[in-house]
Design a protein around this motif. Structure first.
Motif, PDB file in Angstrom:
ATOM      1  N   GLU A 278      -0.236   4.967   9.428  1.00 53.24           N
ATOM      2  CA  GLU A 278       0.496   3.933   8.531  1.00 53.24           C
ATOM      3  C   GLU A 278       0.982   3.006   9.235  1.00 53.24           C
ATOM      4  N   ILE A 279       1.866   3.115  10.367  1.00 57.80           N
ATOM      5  CA  ILE A 279       2.409   2.018  11.233  1.00 57.80           C
ATOM      6  C   ILE A 279       2.312   2.755  12.695  1.00 57.80           C
ATOM      7  N   VAL A 280       2.545   1.867  13.613  1.00 53.43           N
ATOM      8  CA  VAL A 280       2.771   2.189  14.835  1.00 53.43           C
ATOM      9  C   VAL A 280       4.338   1.512  15.547  1.00 53.43           C
ATOM     10  N   ASN A 281       5.027   2.287  16.164  1.00 54.10           N
ATOM     11  CA  ASN A 281       6.272   1.785  16.421  1.00 54.10           C
ATOM     12  C   ASN A 281       6.495   1.839  17.907  1.00 54.10           C
TER      13      ASN A 281
ATOM     14  N   GLY B 223      10.651  -1.601   2.609  1.00 57.68           N
ATOM     15  CA  GLY B 223       9.668  -0.738   3.013  1.00 57.68           C
ATOM     16  C   GLY B 223       9.986  -0.386   4.594  1.00 57.68           C
ATOM     17  N   TRP B 224       8.805  -0.953   5.471  1.00 54.25           N
ATOM     18  CA  TRP B 224       8.998  -0.656   6.958  1.00 54.25           C
ATOM     19  C   TRP B 224       9.622  -1.743   7.561  1.00 54.25           C
TER      20      TRP B 224
ATOM     21  N   GLU C 101       0.756  -1.241  -0.124  1.00 54.67           N
ATOM     22  CA  GLU C 101       0.048   0.125  -0.068  1.00 54.67           C
ATOM     23  C   GLU C 101       0.850   1.242  -0.034  1.00 54.67           C
ATOM     24  N   THR C 102       1.907   1.256   0.694  1.00 57.10           N
ATOM     25  CA  THR C 102       2.832   2.414   1.081  1.00 57.10           C
ATOM     26  C   THR C 102       3.610   2.561  -0.573  1.00 57.10           C
TER      27      THR C 102
END
Length: 1057
Positions: free
Chosen positions: A859-862, A939-940, A504-505
């Motif tokens: 988007e994300i959680v860190n 990516g992530w 998706e990103t």
């Protein structure tokens, strides 16, 4: 005269039962004549006369332009009626009963278009030949030219004696004939407000039947393994549509567009003319079920179609995801000014990009226009239609894959088709509005897994990995893997989320979806700062002393014997230092080109100009110096406040006007509420009343200037939080666009009541728990709290009922209630708070500034500083919009870690863990500057702690994606949505800011950076975590509040679809 356009018609026994809406008639008649005149040559075949003949009623479902014109113009169908429109006359040939009703049109038609209404009454056994000749003679007389061209609908064949006779007369009259079908298509395409209301009601009926009746019926049949035929489902659905009392629509105004379509078992037909056969519904593994429903409200059509997948295999899932993207692309292309063909081209381009092998199976069109006709001719969404889209056009966006093949031995699953359809409105300056969006179509909402065969589970386990990751399904999780630990299941689900998130990103970055921006507002040009228009306006002064002109917002400075005026907005700071008996006044000005005062249009125009940066005066009168400095500061503060408020108001989005409740709708009130942010002013704060009106809320106090209006269309999230462990019960609204509350610009508005008073016992003695007065007081507080919660709940329920109306369905409005059992303590801003998830957000609504985070925007959680010896950890939330700063929630107790992981996994949010705080600004900057490198690097996944640990010995460059800092990273944890502080600065704040501007020392980051470099030179390259924490505590001593003791995190059972 018939009640309905299609199907069985109900003929009136008395014309008094009907009444033509004359206002609607005049409006549409004007539109018809003006459109005819404006587009006579290109759409109306240069016709001088337009003749429309409506056939007799029929039991068949059919859509005719002549019937559509009857409904559009008169509100009813007039069977066996001939209408002839001329410039100055309108002729009707009909029966006596219809003529009695049409008599009411004489005066409105004359006023609207200046045409006389002539009614020809046909006797019961008369074929109307003589009356037809009269109308044709009138047409010849009315026309100015020798050759008269009569427009008619060529595709409608004459039915019945009357229309056959009329066709013979028309063909034998010697008049030229031209087809005006395109003219009527264009005329009916753009809907007015009343038509849009009918279409929205029709779409609400259609989507409600699909969501609340059809889908539960299918689920029950499959779950109980019943044998039900397609035709039986068709009959059930048709009965629900024709008796829609459960969805609050008037039954006498509804009908079906076509018999509901149910298909399964390998035989599929994607045309609306398809029928439901008598075969049983087939729902074995890898089967597909198609369902299409169309209903009408006041003769206006709507349509929705969905595909349901049972134990879908990878080919079916992929094909459906591609179809879903293509369908969304077609809808997004429906914007005013685009060609009609843009919708199909966008869908085809998406299929070619995602799965070129599926392109030959794509339907030839992406749908058609819809309205009084189910398929409006001339507005087919194909690849060749060059007509332009306009606002308020309605389309049935229908897209599908026909006859896809799959390798299987079962003939009923060897061939399958997919179909999606929605009713969509073209909206000006906005994205298209999907009227049937309440019917979910995401893969997770239409894919069902009912397969419990052990052998198939074994096959799923033996399937090879795709891209190095195991292929997961609901069936897999439900078999032998039930013995797996929750952590292992969560890890597998997170791996799948990581793959989806990276895809998706990558797509968003490839399309330029999020890039870094400046974020600076407009700068006021120096040419706008005018204190005096000419020299004569400058006040005269006998003595060379500093003066402050409050009226003209200027300060007059004695320079070389003359008084020189400066607008107070050019002053950056002013200070006064006293030394012995003398006083020194120092004035610093804003100079274009400096870091905080960028160039404006005027400074760029005169680049050779010289600016005064600083000036100092010395005075022997300390008292006068102090007064002048104070006057300059006060005037500067007033001007800055006024200009800031004006700039804030200039950025506000213009909202619709509040429609007050009328006699039909009694306003819903909730009295004695406080508001946050509070209104400005020095007076005593007052409570107010919140009222729910037709299209918005209004809050007002007894003061006339204290009023706030919140439109329903501007509400992004609404929350109702009853008092449990808190002191207040509240309603909170998080908005799409900012509004002004007093002089404060905010996106969050809250209304609350204190359920109990904060009382401090004087004397310090603690009362006994058995004290009767103490028990009675506690009981009174409980009763008050319960009463207030009940009043709020009653208000919320009434508003929910109001929001359930058809016109609000597209807004998706609902009061969300925080789930306290999933809450956790943390520091989102400057103090510790209890943060609570809801179904769509993560919120903190008690302490200010408020915290409202939309989960769909994440988007994300860190999770940072996660380690065995740590008592706390931090949460960094990265948004899909990379322009927004990463939001940090610090000092979360480690006891809440497992519960937060469980909640994040349940809500399909991808999370990572790290042992250090990351420099997110540098990371996001690197991503936006070089997205290709980010995508190619996985990516992530550079945040994956396990992967980074395994690679740490082999690569030094693996940590270049982020740079851990000894000090806490710079982060604007206050969200842009919590912009609710007053624009008026206090004296202390201003003096502090001015002093800081003068004494330009090194910042904490610079000092920390120097210290870190010095440590590296001495060989101390890695401090212990304890030393790092002590240094941070010393540098940022007042940045964090102590965590609450005994903070616990109670888990809620995980729910999966």
């Amino acid at each position: 005269m018939a009640d309905r356009q299609n199907g069985s018609t109900k003929t009136s026994t008395s014309s008094s039962a009907y009444k033509i809406d004359l206002e609607n008639f005049c409006k549409h008649l004007k539109g018809f004549y003006s459109h005819w005149k404006e587009h006579k040559s290109d759409l109306w075949a240069d016709s001088d006369v337009v003749a429309i003949a409506t056939p007799p009623p029929s039991e068949d479902l059919r859509y005719l332009k002549s019937s559509a014109l009857n409904f559009w113009l008169l509100g009813y169908e007039f069977p066996e009626t001939i209408m002839v429109f001329m410039i100055k006359q309108m002729h009707f040939l009909c029966s006596q009963k219809k003529a009695n009703l049409l008599e009411t049109l004489r005066k409105p038609a004359k006023e609207a278009v200046g045409a006389d209404v002539v009614i020809h009454v046909r006797a019961k056994n008369d074929d109307g030949t003589g009356l037809m000749e009269e109308m044709l003679r009138a047409a010849r007389t009315q026309s100015k030219s020798d050759s008269v061209l009569i427009g008619y609908i060529a595709k409608e064949a004459p039915e019945g004696i009357l229309l056959e006779t009329w066709s013979e007369k028309l063909n034998g009259s010697g008049f030229q004939l031209g087809d005006v079908t395109n003219g009527f298509s264009e005329l009916f395409a753009v809907k007015d407000d009343s038509e849009l209301t009918c279409l929205k009601n029709a779409a609400y009926l259609t989507s409600s039947v699909m969501k609340n009746f059809v889908v539960p019926k299918l689920e029950k049949i499959i779950d109980e393994e019943n044998k039900v035929s397609h035709s039986a489902l068709m009959d059930y659905t048709e009965k629900v549509i024709l008796d829609p009392s459960k969805v609050k629509v008037k039954a006498e105004n509804v009908d079906i567009c076509y018999p509901p379509i149910f298909q399964s078992g390998g035989e599929f037909d994607l045309r609306p003319s398809a029928s439901s056969n008598d075969d049983y519904l087939y729902y074995d593994s890898s089967s597909v079920i198609l369902c299409a429903i169309g209903s009408r409200y006041n003769s206006y059509c709507s349509n929705v179609a969905r595909t349901f997948l049972i134990d879908a295999n990878p080919l079916q899932s992929k094909a459906y995801e591609v179809l879903l993207k293509a369908h969304d692309s077609a809808i997004a292309a429906l914007k005013p000014g685009n060609k009609v063909s843009a919708a199909f081209q966008a869908a085809a381009a998406m299929v070619e990009k995602e799965a070129p092998e599926l392109l030959p199976h794509l339907t030839k069109t992406a749908g058609t226009g819809i309205g009084l006709e189910f398929r409006e001719s001339g507005f087919s969404l194909n690849s060749k239609n060059d007509r332009l889209l306009k606002a308020s056009m309605i389309f049935n966006v229908s897209l599908g894959f026909q006859n896809l093949h799959m390798k299987t031995k079962n003939p009923k699953t060897e061939k399958f088709s997919l179909l999606l359809a929605d009713t969509v409105v073209v909206v000006s300056d906005k994205s298209p509005e999907v009227l049937t969006q309440s019917c979910p179509k995401a893969l997770k909402d239409v894919a069902y897994s009912f397969n419990e065969d052990v052998e198939e589970d074994e096959q799923l386990k033996k399937k090879p990995e795709q891209n190095g990751e195991p292929l997961l399904s609901k069936a897999t999780l439900r078999s032998d893997h039930q013995e797996m630990s929750k952590e292992e299941l969560r890890r597998q689900h997170q791996a799948e989320l990581a793959r989806q998130k990276n895809e998706e990103t990558a797509r968003r970055l490839a399309g330029g979806g999020s890039t870094a921006g400046e974020g600076r507002g407009p700068v006021r040009a120096s040419s706008d700062l005018i204190a005096y228009k000419n020299v004569n306006d400058v006040p005269y002064s006998r003595e060379p002393v500093i003066q402050v002109d409050q009226k003209n917002e200027a300060i007059l400075l004695p320079i070389y014997g003359g008084m020189v005026p400066f607008h107070v907005a050019t002053v950056k700071s002013v200070t006064n230092h006293q030394d012995n008996r003398t006083s020194t006044i120092r004035i610093i000005f804003n100079v274009p080109g400096t870091p905080f005062t960028p160039h404006d249009a005027n400074s760029l125009k005169y680049q050779g100009a010289i600016y005064l940066k600083e000036i100092t005066f010395r005075s022997k009168d300390p008292r006068h110096s102090s007064e002048v400095v104070q006057q300059i500061k006060t005037l500067r503060r007033q001007v800055t406040s006024r200009e800031s408020e004006r700039a804030e108001r200039a950025t506000l989005v213009t909202q619709e006007k509040l429609q007050l409740a009328n006699n039909r709708m009694r306003p819903m009130r909730l009295p004695d509420l406080w508001i946050r942010p509070a209104f400005g002013g020095r007076g005593r704060k007052l409570t107010g009343t919140l009222e729910a009106h037709v299209n918005g809320f209004r809050y007002s106090t007894s003061r006339p200037d204290e009023r706030v209006e919140i439109m329903y269309g501007n509400i992004k999230h609404a929350f109702f939080q009853p008092a449990e462990r808190e002191m207040i019960t509240l309603l909170h609204f998080h908005l799409h666009n900012h509004i002004m509350v007093g002089n404060k610009k905010t996106k969050d508005v809250q209304f609350y009541v204190e359920v109990m008073d904060v009382v401090q016992t004087l004397g310090g003695g603690r009362r006994s728990a058995l004290d009767p007065d103490e028990i009675e007081e506690e009981q009174r507080e409980r009763d008050r709290k319960n009463r207030i919660n009940a009043d709020f709940q009653n208000f919320v329920s009434k508003v929910h009922d109001h929001w359930s109306q058809a016109q609000f369905k597209g807004l998706d409005l609902e009061f969300d209630q925080p789930l306290r059992e999933l809450g956790f303590h943390g520091v989102p801003h400057k103090s510790s708070a209890y943060i609570v998830p809801t179904s769509t957000c993560l919120v903190e609504l008690i302490e200010t500034p408020f915290l409202v985070i939309t989960l769909s925007e994440i988007e994300i959680v860190n999770l940072e500083r996660v380690g065995f010896s740590q008592k706390n950890f931090d949460m960094a939330i990265v948004f899909k919009d990379f322009k927004r700063d990463v939001l940090r929630i610090d000092s979360i107790p480690s006891s809440s870690l497992d519960g937060i992981k469980e909640w994040l996994d349940t809500t399909d949010l991808k999370y990572y863990e790290s042992r250090l705080n990351l420099s997110w600004r540098q990371i996001l900057k690197a991503i936006t500057e070089d997205p290709e490198k980010f995508i190619e690097g996985g990516g992530w996944e550079f945040l994956n702690l396990e992967a980074s640990d395994s690679d740490s010995g082999n690569s030094v460059e693996s940590d270049q994606g982020y740079e851990p800092s000894d000090a806490e990273p710079e982060s604007d944890s206050e969200d842009e949505d919590s912009d609710s502080e007053s624009l008026v600065e206090s004296d202390e704040d201003e003096e502090d800011s001015e002093d800081s501007e003068e004494e330009k020392g090194k910042t904490w980051e610079e000092l920390e950076r120097e210290a870190s470099n010095a440590d590296k030179e001495k060989g101390a390259e890695s401090d212990s975590e304890e030393e790092s924490r002590k240094r941070k505590a010393k540098s940022f001593g007042k940045a964090r509040a102590p965590e609450p003791r005994g903070a616990s995190f109670r888990k809620r059972p995980k729910l999966r679809r």
